[in-house]
Design a protein around this motif. Structure first.
Motif, PDB file in Angstrom:
ATOM      1  N   GLU A 174     -14.047   0.182   3.474  1.00 36.10           N
ATOM      2  CA  GLU A 174     -12.854   0.698   4.696  1.00 36.10           C
ATOM      3  C   GLU A 174     -11.512   0.639   4.024  1.00 36.10           C
ATOM      4  O   GLU A 174     -11.241   0.531   3.041  1.00 36.10           O
ATOM      5  N   ASN A 175     -10.487   1.625   4.595  1.00 36.22           N
ATOM      6  CA  ASN A 175      -8.994   1.798   3.950  1.00 36.22           C
ATOM      7  C   ASN A 175      -8.311   0.328   2.976  1.00 36.22           C
ATOM      8  O   ASN A 175      -8.577  -0.145   5.051  1.00 36.22           O
ATOM      9  N   GLY A 176      -7.843   0.280   2.234  1.00 39.93           N
ATOM     10  CA  GLY A 176      -7.070  -1.454   1.901  1.00 39.93           C
ATOM     11  C   GLY A 176      -6.089  -1.100   1.381  1.00 39.93           C
ATOM     12  O   GLY A 176      -5.448  -1.667   0.900  1.00 39.93           O
ATOM     13  N   GLY A 177      -5.809   0.043   0.574  1.00 42.22           N
ATOM     14  CA  GLY A 177      -5.265   0.591  -0.227  1.00 42.22           C
ATOM     15  C   GLY A 177      -5.410  -0.154  -1.311  1.00 42.22           C
ATOM     16  O   GLY A 177      -6.545   0.077  -1.669  1.00 42.22           O
ATOM     17  N   GLN A 178      -4.701   1.039  -2.679  1.00 44.95           N
ATOM     18  CA  GLN A 178      -4.678   0.776  -3.908  1.00 44.95           C
ATOM     19  C   GLN A 178      -5.391  -0.660  -4.814  1.00 44.95           C
ATOM     20  O   GLN A 178      -6.405  -0.605  -5.243  1.00 44.95           O
ATOM     21  N   VAL A 179      -4.699  -1.857  -4.224  1.00 45.20           N
ATOM     22  CA  VAL A 179      -5.121  -2.989  -4.806  1.00 45.20           C
ATOM     23  C   VAL A 179      -6.434  -3.009  -4.353  1.00 45.20           C
ATOM     24  O   VAL A 179      -7.107  -4.047  -4.720  1.00 45.20           O
ATOM     25  N   VAL A 234      -6.226  -9.661  -7.012  1.00 46.87           N
ATOM     26  CA  VAL A 234      -4.970  -9.691  -6.268  1.00 46.87           C
ATOM     27  C   VAL A 234      -4.405  -9.402  -5.006  1.00 46.87           C
ATOM     28  O   VAL A 234      -5.220  -8.639  -4.068  1.00 46.87           O
ATOM     29  N   PRO A 235      -3.702 -10.689  -4.190  1.00 43.16           N
ATOM     30  CA  PRO A 235      -3.455 -10.260  -2.903  1.00 43.16           C
ATOM     31  C   PRO A 235      -2.837  -8.591  -2.594  1.00 43.16           C
ATOM     32  O   PRO A 235      -2.279  -8.305  -3.196  1.00 43.16           O
ATOM     33  N   GLU A 236      -3.358  -8.513  -1.178  1.00 45.91           N
ATOM     34  CA  GLU A 236      -3.615  -7.281  -1.008  1.00 45.91           C
ATOM     35  C   GLU A 236      -2.590  -6.762   0.196  1.00 45.91           C
ATOM     36  O   GLU A 236      -2.185  -5.659   0.782  1.00 45.91           O
ATOM     37  N   SER A 237      -1.441  -7.472   1.279  1.00 41.96           N
ATOM     38  CA  SER A 237      -0.542  -7.942   2.023  1.00 41.96           C
ATOM     39  C   SER A 237       0.655  -7.340   1.641  1.00 41.96           C
ATOM     40  O   SER A 237       0.767  -6.614   0.294  1.00 41.96           O
ATOM     41  N   GLY A 238       1.097  -6.219   2.602  1.00 41.55           N
ATOM     42  CA  GLY A 238       2.630  -6.129   1.899  1.00 41.55           C
ATOM     43  C   GLY A 238       2.620  -4.992   1.159  1.00 41.55           C
ATOM     44  O   GLY A 238       1.974  -4.366   0.637  1.00 41.55           O
ATOM     45  N   VAL A 239       3.279  -5.220  -0.076  1.00 37.55           N
ATOM     46  CA  VAL A 239       3.903  -4.332  -0.977  1.00 37.55           C
ATOM     47  C   VAL A 239       3.089  -4.018  -2.287  1.00 37.55           C
ATOM     48  O   VAL A 239       2.792  -3.091  -2.438  1.00 37.55           O
ATOM     49  N   ASN A 240       1.677  -5.478  -1.798  1.00 40.01           N
ATOM     50  CA  ASN A 240       1.174  -5.143  -2.759  1.00 40.01           C
ATOM     51  C   ASN A 240      -0.635  -3.993  -2.306  1.00 40.01           C
ATOM     52  O   ASN A 240      -1.168  -4.306  -2.819  1.00 40.01           O
ATOM     53  N   ARG A 241       0.199  -3.014  -1.245  1.00 35.46           N
ATOM     54  CA  ARG A 241      -1.034  -2.014  -1.092  1.00 35.46           C
ATOM     55  C   ARG A 241      -1.254  -0.748  -2.366  1.00 35.46           C
ATOM     56  O   ARG A 241      -2.470  -0.972  -2.165  1.00 35.46           O
ATOM     57  N   TYR A 242      -0.515  -1.175  -2.733  1.00 33.06           N
ATOM     58  CA  TYR A 242       0.002  -0.012  -3.938  1.00 33.06           C
ATOM     59  C   TYR A 242       0.436  -0.693  -5.456  1.00 33.06           C
ATOM     60  O   TYR A 242       0.685  -2.044  -5.081  1.00 33.06           O
TER      61      TYR A 242
END
Length: 336
Positions: A62-67, A169-177
C-alpha cells in the motif's frame, strides 16, 4: 561471487520503469538480483512489473511514501551489498561490476559513483552529478555537521548491514519522502566511503526546458531545504539511539544554503539583493569559505559568481544565480 541486489522502488513511474528494470537486468555482473518494490502505484506499473515474470522479485505494498518503500526494501534485502535505484533512473551495464571491484578492495560502508544527467526522453544533457568528491572518512566530517557531496539515490551502493542499522526510519510527516538522505548520510557513521570517478548511470531530470534555479525533481528548492532540517533532526535521533553517536544540532551544506540564496536574490530588486548579501548571507558564505570538500579555485569562483548578484543589471545577476544553482545552466553557458 558475492551476490548484489538492485532494488527499484517505484510509485507511478510506469513511463520510465521498464528502462530502470532493463538496465538492472542488463548488468554484466552475473550474481545480480533485481527486486522491485511498488509503493501502491495507481498507473500501469503493476502490469508492467508482472510482465517480467521470474526474472525479477516483486513486492506490492500500500502507498506509504518513499521512506516506507525504503524501509520495506532494506528489510527484505538478502545480500550483503545493494544499490537502491530510483525507478526513473538507469544504471550502465558495468555499474555493479565496477562497484563490487571497489567493495572487494577495502572495508567500505558505501561506494558512490557519478550519474550523467538525462532528460525525460533519456537524452544526455552533457553534465554529471556530483561535482566534488569527498574523502573516504566522511563520517568524521559528518560528526562536525558537514554533509558531504553525494550523488542522488541511484548513484550509491551500500553494505547492507550498515543500511539495516539506519533503517527503519520513522514514516510520518516530512519523512514520507527523502529516504535517500538517511541512507546516504547515515551509513557513513558506520564506515568509509569510496568514490568511483566516472559515470555508471543516468539521473533523470524531468523539467529541463526553461532556464531555472531548480534542478532536483522531488521537491522545490525551498521546500526541500526546509525538510532537510527536519531530516537532520531525525538522523540525530537515529544516530544517538542506535549508534550512540552524537551529531551537532546544526549542519553545514552548500546545497541547503544555496536554496536560501536563490529564493532571496533570484529575480529580486537590487535593494533586496544587497540587503540579503550584507545582512543575511553569513551561513551561505560559511558554506563556501569553510567547505572541506572544495578546492580553493572552486571557492573563489563561487564567491565571485555570488557577488554578481550585487550588480544593478538584473539579467546578469539572475544568470549568475542560475549558473551557481543549476548544473544545466553551466552546460548552456558553455554551448553559447
Amino acid at each position: 561471487m558475492e551476490p548484489v541486489t538492485i532494488v527499484i522502488c517505484n510509485y507511478n513511474y510506469e513511463r520510465y520503469l521498464a528502462q530502470a528494470i532493463d538496465s538492472a537486468l542488463a548488468q554484466d555482473y552475473p550474481a545480480t538480483r533485481v527486486v522491485v518494490v511498488d509503493d501502491g502505484s495507481t498507473d500501469g506499473s503493476r502490469a508492467l512489473i508482472e510482465g517480467y515474470g521470474s526474472r525479477i522479485s516483486t513486492f506490492f505494498k500500500e502507498n506509504g511514501g518513499q521512506v516506507s518503500a525504503y524501509n520495506h526494501a532494506v528489510d527484505i534485502i538478502a545480500t550483503n551489498y545493494a544499490i537502491l535505484l530510483d525507478s526513473d533512473d538507469i544504471l550502465y551495464s558495468s555499474a555493479v561490476s565496477d562497484v563490487m571491484r571497489v567493495f572487494m578492495s577495502g572495508d567500505y560502508a558505501k561506494v558512490q559513483f557519478r550519474l550523467d544527467v538525462i532528460d525525460s526522453a533519456g537524452g544526455q544533457m552533457g553534465v554529471h552529478v556530483p561535482h566534488s568528491e569527498p574523502p573516504p572518512d566522511c563520517g568524521a566530517l559528518l560528526k562536525r555537521g558537514w554533509l558531504y557531496p553525494s550523488p542522488p539515490a541511484s548513484g550509491n551502493a551500500y553494505r547492507v548491514d550498515a543500511l539495516k542499522q539506519i533503517f527503519p526510519v520513522p514514516e510520518s510527516g516530512v519523512n514520507r519522502y527523502g529516504a535517500d538522505f538517511y541512507a546516504i548520510y547515515g551509513v557513513v557513521l558506520l564506515g568509509a566511503v569510496a568514490t568511483i570517478p566516472k559515470s555508471l548511470g543516468g539521473y533523470r531530470v524531468h523539467h529541463t526546458s526553461a532556464p531555472s534555479v531548480s534542478f532536483a525533481n522531488a521537491e522545490s528548492m525551498v521546500k526541500g531545504s526546509s525538510a532537510l532540517g527536519m531530516r537532520w533532526a531525525t538522523l540525530q535521533e537515529i544516530a544517538r539511539s542506535r549508534l550512540k553517536v552524537d551529531l551537532p544540532v546544526s549542519f553545514h551544506d552548500f546545497s541547503h544554503e544555496k536554496a536560501h540564496f536563490c529564493s532571496r536574490v533570484y529575480h529580486a530588486p537590487l535593494t533586496t539583493r544587497w540587503r540579503w548579501m550584507t545582512r543575511e548571507s553569513r551561513s551561505y558564505l560559511h558554506s563556501i569559505i569553510a567547505n572541506p570538500f572544495w578546492s580553493l579555485k572552486k571557492k573563489v569562483g563561487t564567491l565571485v559568481l555570488s557577488s554578481m548578484c550585487l550588480l544593478p543589471y538584473s539579467p546578469l545577476s539572475d544568470f549568475a544565480v542560475r549558473y551557481i544553482a543549476n548544473p544545466l545552466g553551466r552546460r548552456r553557458a558553455a554551448t553559447r
